[in-house]
Every structure is written in structure tokens, then in C-alpha cells.
Design a protein around this motif. Structure first.
Motif, PDB file in Angstrom:
ATOM      1  N   LEU A   1       0.836  -1.217   0.000  1.00  0.00           N
ATOM      2  CA  LEU A   1       0.000   0.000   0.000  1.00  0.00           C
ATOM      3  C   LEU A   1       0.861   1.253   0.000  1.00  0.00           C
ATOM      4  CD1 LEU A   1      -2.739  -1.001   2.615  1.00  0.00           C
ATOM      5  CD2 LEU A   1      -3.068  -0.692   0.147  1.00  0.00           C
ATOM      6  N   ARG A   2       1.852   1.280   0.862  1.00  0.00           N
ATOM      7  CA  ARG A   2       2.640   2.503   1.023  1.00  0.00           C
ATOM      8  C   ARG A   2       3.681   2.686  -0.084  1.00  0.00           C
ATOM      9  NH1 ARG A   2       2.864   5.523   5.491  1.00  0.00           N
ATOM     10  NH2 ARG A   2       5.061   5.921   5.052  1.00  0.00           N
ATOM     11  N   ASP A   3       4.409   1.610  -0.390  1.00  0.00           N
ATOM     12  CA  ASP A   3       5.572   1.761  -1.279  1.00  0.00           C
ATOM     13  C   ASP A   3       5.261   1.511  -2.746  1.00  0.00           C
ATOM     14  OD1 ASP A   3       6.817   2.235   1.086  1.00  0.00           O
ATOM     15  OD2 ASP A   3       7.789   0.278   1.231  1.00  0.00           O
ATOM     16  N   ARG A   4       4.246   0.719  -3.019  1.00  0.00           N
ATOM     17  CA  ARG A   4       3.923   0.440  -4.426  1.00  0.00           C
ATOM     18  C   ARG A   4       2.753   1.303  -4.897  1.00  0.00           C
ATOM     19  NH1 ARG A   4       4.795  -4.864  -5.940  1.00  0.00           N
ATOM     20  NH2 ARG A   4       4.203  -4.158  -8.032  1.00  0.00           N
ATOM     21  N   LEU A   5       1.782   1.489  -4.002  1.00  0.00           N
ATOM     22  CA  LEU A   5       0.558   2.182  -4.414  1.00  0.00           C
ATOM     23  C   LEU A   5       0.487   3.612  -3.882  1.00  0.00           C
ATOM     24  CD1 LEU A   5      -1.720  -0.934  -3.901  1.00  0.00           C
ATOM     25  CD2 LEU A   5      -1.053   0.069  -6.094  1.00  0.00           C
ATOM     26  N   GLU A   6       1.531   4.016  -3.158  1.00  0.00           N
ATOM     27  CA  GLU A   6       1.664   5.404  -2.685  1.00  0.00           C
ATOM     28  C   GLU A   6       0.522   5.859  -1.785  1.00  0.00           C
ATOM     29  OE1 GLU A   6       4.362   7.272  -3.058  1.00  0.00           O
ATOM     30  OE2 GLU A   6       5.322   5.663  -4.206  1.00  0.00           O
ATOM     31  N   LEU A   7      -0.076   4.929  -1.069  1.00  0.00           N
ATOM     32  CA  LEU A   7      -1.123   5.292  -0.114  1.00  0.00           C
ATOM     33  C   LEU A   7      -0.466   5.391   1.260  1.00  0.00           C
ATOM     34  CD1 LEU A   7      -4.043   3.048  -1.409  1.00  0.00           C
ATOM     35  CD2 LEU A   7      -3.742   5.513  -1.713  1.00  0.00           C
ATOM     36  N   LYS A   8      -0.032   6.587   1.590  1.00  0.00           N
ATOM     37  CA  LYS A   8       0.782   6.783   2.798  1.00  0.00           C
ATOM     38  C   LYS A   8      -0.044   7.033   4.056  1.00  0.00           C
ATOM     39  CE  LYS A   8       4.701   6.961   0.334  1.00  0.00           C
ATOM     40  NZ  LYS A   8       5.702   5.891   0.346  1.00  0.00           N
ATOM     41  N   GLY A   9      -1.363   7.023   3.910  1.00  0.00           N
ATOM     42  CA  GLY A   9      -2.217   7.256   5.085  1.00  0.00           C
ATOM     43  C   GLY A   9      -2.183   6.109   6.070  1.00  0.00           C
ATOM     44  N   THR A  10      -1.881   4.915   5.599  1.00  0.00           N
ATOM     45  CA  THR A  10      -1.755   3.746   6.478  1.00  0.00           C
ATOM     46  C   THR A  10      -0.361   3.790   7.089  1.00  0.00           C
ATOM     47  OG1 THR A  10      -3.247   2.513   5.041  1.00  0.00           O
ATOM     48  CG2 THR A  10      -1.922   1.225   6.571  1.00  0.00           C
ATOM     49  N   LYS A  11      -0.304   3.887   8.419  1.00  0.00           N
ATOM     50  CA  LYS A  11       0.979   4.199   9.066  1.00  0.00           C
ATOM     51  C   LYS A  11       1.762   2.961   9.495  1.00  0.00           C
ATOM     52  CE  LYS A  11       0.392   8.546   8.679  1.00  0.00           C
ATOM     53  NZ  LYS A  11       0.975   9.110   7.477  1.00  0.00           N
ATOM     54  N   PRO A  12       3.076   2.997   9.308  1.00  0.00           N
ATOM     55  CA  PRO A  12       3.920   1.919   9.807  1.00  0.00           C
ATOM     56  C   PRO A  12       4.360   2.243  11.229  1.00  0.00           C
ATOM     57  CG  PRO A  12       5.197   3.399   8.419  1.00  0.00           C
ATOM     58  CD  PRO A  12       3.839   4.011   8.556  1.00  0.00           C
ATOM     59  N   GLY A  13       3.974   1.418  12.178  1.00  0.00           N
ATOM     60  CA  GLY A  13       4.393   1.647  13.561  1.00  0.00           C
ATOM     61  C   GLY A  13       5.370   0.577  13.982  1.00  0.00           C
ATOM     62  N   CYS A  14       4.847  -0.434  14.677  1.00  0.00           N
ATOM     63  CA  CYS A  14       5.707  -1.474  15.263  1.00  0.00           C
ATOM     64  C   CYS A  14       6.115  -2.562  14.273  1.00  0.00           C
ATOM     65  CB  CYS A  14       4.956  -2.116  16.422  1.00  0.00           C
ATOM     66  SG  CYS A  14       3.448  -2.960  15.868  1.00  0.00           S
ATOM     67  N   HIS A  15       5.334  -2.751  13.216  1.00  0.00           N
ATOM     68  CA  HIS A  15       5.528  -3.853  12.250  1.00  0.00           C
ATOM     69  C   HIS A  15       5.390  -5.224  12.899  1.00  0.00           C
ATOM     70  CE1 HIS A  15       6.798  -1.325   8.859  1.00  0.00           C
ATOM     71  NE2 HIS A  15       7.413  -0.595   9.768  1.00  0.00           N
ATOM     72  N   GLU A  16       4.777  -5.283  14.075  1.00  0.00           N
ATOM     73  CA  GLU A  16       4.651  -6.570  14.782  1.00  0.00           C
ATOM     74  C   GLU A  16       3.234  -6.877  15.228  1.00  0.00           C
ATOM     75  OE1 GLU A  16       7.271  -6.192  18.110  1.00  0.00           O
ATOM     76  OE2 GLU A  16       9.040  -6.662  16.908  1.00  0.00           O
ATOM     77  N   GLY A  17       2.265  -6.120  14.742  1.00  0.00           N
ATOM     78  CA  GLY A  17       0.883  -6.396  15.147  1.00  0.00           C
ATOM     79  C   GLY A  17       0.522  -5.887  16.529  1.00  0.00           C
ATOM     80  N   GLU A  18       1.330  -4.957  17.055  1.00  0.00           N
ATOM     81  CA  GLU A  18       1.092  -4.508  18.434  1.00  0.00           C
ATOM     82  C   GLU A  18       0.429  -3.145  18.542  1.00  0.00           C
ATOM     83  OE1 GLU A  18       1.646  -6.230  21.162  1.00  0.00           O
ATOM     84  OE2 GLU A  18       2.569  -7.926  20.144  1.00  0.00           O
ATOM     85  N   CYS A  19       0.562  -2.284  17.529  1.00  0.00           N
ATOM     86  CA  CYS A  19       0.144  -0.883  17.729  1.00  0.00           C
ATOM     87  C   CYS A  19      -1.127  -0.487  16.978  1.00  0.00           C
ATOM     88  CB  CYS A  19       1.274   0.060  17.332  1.00  0.00           C
ATOM     89  SG  CYS A  19       1.518   0.193  15.537  1.00  0.00           S
ATOM     90  N   GLY A  20      -1.477  -1.192  15.925  1.00  0.00           N
ATOM     91  CA  GLY A  20      -2.709  -0.896  15.184  1.00  0.00           C
ATOM     92  C   GLY A  20      -2.622   0.298  14.240  1.00  0.00           C
ATOM     93  N   ALA A  21      -1.472   0.956  14.165  1.00  0.00           N
ATOM     94  CA  ALA A  21      -1.348   2.137  13.291  1.00  0.00           C
ATOM     95  C   ALA A  21      -1.591   1.789  11.827  1.00  0.00           C
ATOM     96  CB  ALA A  21       0.038   2.763  13.452  1.00  0.00           C
ATOM     97  N   CYS A  22      -1.349   0.538  11.482  1.00  0.00           N
ATOM     98  CA  CYS A  22      -1.428   0.085  10.087  1.00  0.00           C
ATOM     99  C   CYS A  22      -2.783  -0.524   9.721  1.00  0.00           C
ATOM    100  CB  CYS A  22      -0.345  -0.968   9.862  1.00  0.00           C
ATOM    101  SG  CYS A  22      -0.672  -2.446  10.858  1.00  0.00           S
TER     102      CYS A  22
END
Ligand code: FES
Ligand code: FES
Length: 169
Positions: A31-52
Motif C-alpha cells: 500500500l505505502r511503497d507500491r501504491l503510494e497510499l501513505k495514510g496507512t501508518k507503519p508503527g511497530c511492524h509486529e501487530g502490536e500498535c494498530g497504526a497500520c
């Protein structure tokens, strides 16, 4: 080593989308790097924060843990797709704004998608038999639903208020 590409097709924010992904690509990365939809946020990358958080067929998932290949044939909604076609904010977004539930904003798109998922859940699964009404979640149920979404700024009260307003008004 040769990396196999997988061709996937899915509906993204209402638009048919096709692309080739590697088996290990996460939906967040695509979503972020291929489709340029930067609204979905990268936080922990481990399923802990829900930002994504995004919606898959209307239900919230952590896109950092969701493999893009699994989106094949599904309907994916990101924060960019929550706003209505006429430019109006979704009631979830309006409620977050009206309740003063946004500070730094890093968690906000994930929160909005999780709250939208709760609205979907109640509209689809909690219909009062014989009517078009649906039951409302209690404040404790809302808190439990949002347990996987972390916010470092607000103390959560206004976010819970924003979600509750949607069901009470
Ligand atoms: S970045 Fe996905 S849960 Fe934190
Ligand atoms: S508003 Fe800053 S993390 Fe939630």
C-alpha cells in the motif's frame, strides 16, 4: 535466488487493482511503497500498535502482518477510501474531529479504520430481529474492540467518546 511473483487482483477503495507481489510482501508495504497510499501508518511492524489498520472485506486487520497475496479477490479499504466520493468525511472521521480525538495524528488513521470496522460489525451482526435497527456496543465493548490500537497522546478518552457518539447519536 529467483523470487516468484504472484499476480493479484483486488478492489482497493472501490477501484479494481492488479499487481505482481512477492510471497513475503506485506499489504502495508504494498500500500505505502507500491501504491503510494501513505495514510496507512507503519508503527511497530509486529501487530502490536494498530497504526497500520485497514479493512479487508469490512473487517479491520493489521496490514503489517497481512500478506499482500492474501488480498487477492478481496475488498481492501484504507483511510484514503473512507472519505466519500463527494469529498465529505465519513461520520467516523467527523466524530474524531468533533470530539477532539486527534493530537499528533499518528494513530488516527488506524483508529478510524478500527472504529469503522466496529460500525460494520454492529451493522452486519447485531441487527435486532424483525427490525432494521442494530444493537449498540457498550462503552466497555468499544474499549475492548480498540485494545489493539495504541495512542501515545490522547489518553484514549476522546477516542472512545468519538466511537461512542457514532452509536448514541
Ligand atoms: S505497524 Fe502494524 S500493528 Fe503496528
Ligand atoms: S494522537 Fe498521537 S498517537 Fe494518537
Amino acid at each position: 535466488m529467483k523470487h516468484t511473483q504472484h499476480h493479484i487482483q483486488f478492489k482497493l477503495n472501490g477501484n479494481n487493482t492488479e499487481l505482481a507481489v512477492h510471497a513475503s510482501d506485506t499489504l502495508l508495504t504494498v500500500l505505502r511503497d507500491r501504491l503510494e497510499l501513505k495514510g496507512t501508518k507503519p508503527g511497530c511492524h509486529e501487530g502490536e500498535c494498530g497504526a497500520c489498520t485497514v479493512l479487508i472485506d469490512g473487517a479491520p486487520v493489521n496490514s503489517c502482518l497481512y500478506l499482500a497475496v492474501n488480498a487477492n479477490g478481496k475488498e481492501v479499504t484504507t483511510i484514503e477510501g473512507l472519505q466519500h466520493a463527494d469529498g465529505k468525511l465519513d461520520p467516523v472521521q467527523e466524530s474524531l474531529v468533533n470530539n477532539g480525538a486527534v493530537q499528533c495524528g499518528f494513530c488516527t488513521s488506524g483508529m478510524a479504520m478500527a472504529i469503522k470496522g466496529l460500525v460494520n460489525e454492529y451493522e452486519h451482526k447485531h441487527q435486532v430481529p424483525g427490525t432494521r435497527k442494530f444493537e449498540n456496543p457498550s462503552r466497555d465493548e468499544i474499549k475492548k474492540w480498540l485494545e489493539g490500537n495504541l495512542c501515545r497522546c490522547t489518553g484514549y478518552v476522546k477516542i472512545i467518546d468519538a466511537a461512542e457518539t457514532l452509536f448514541r447519536d
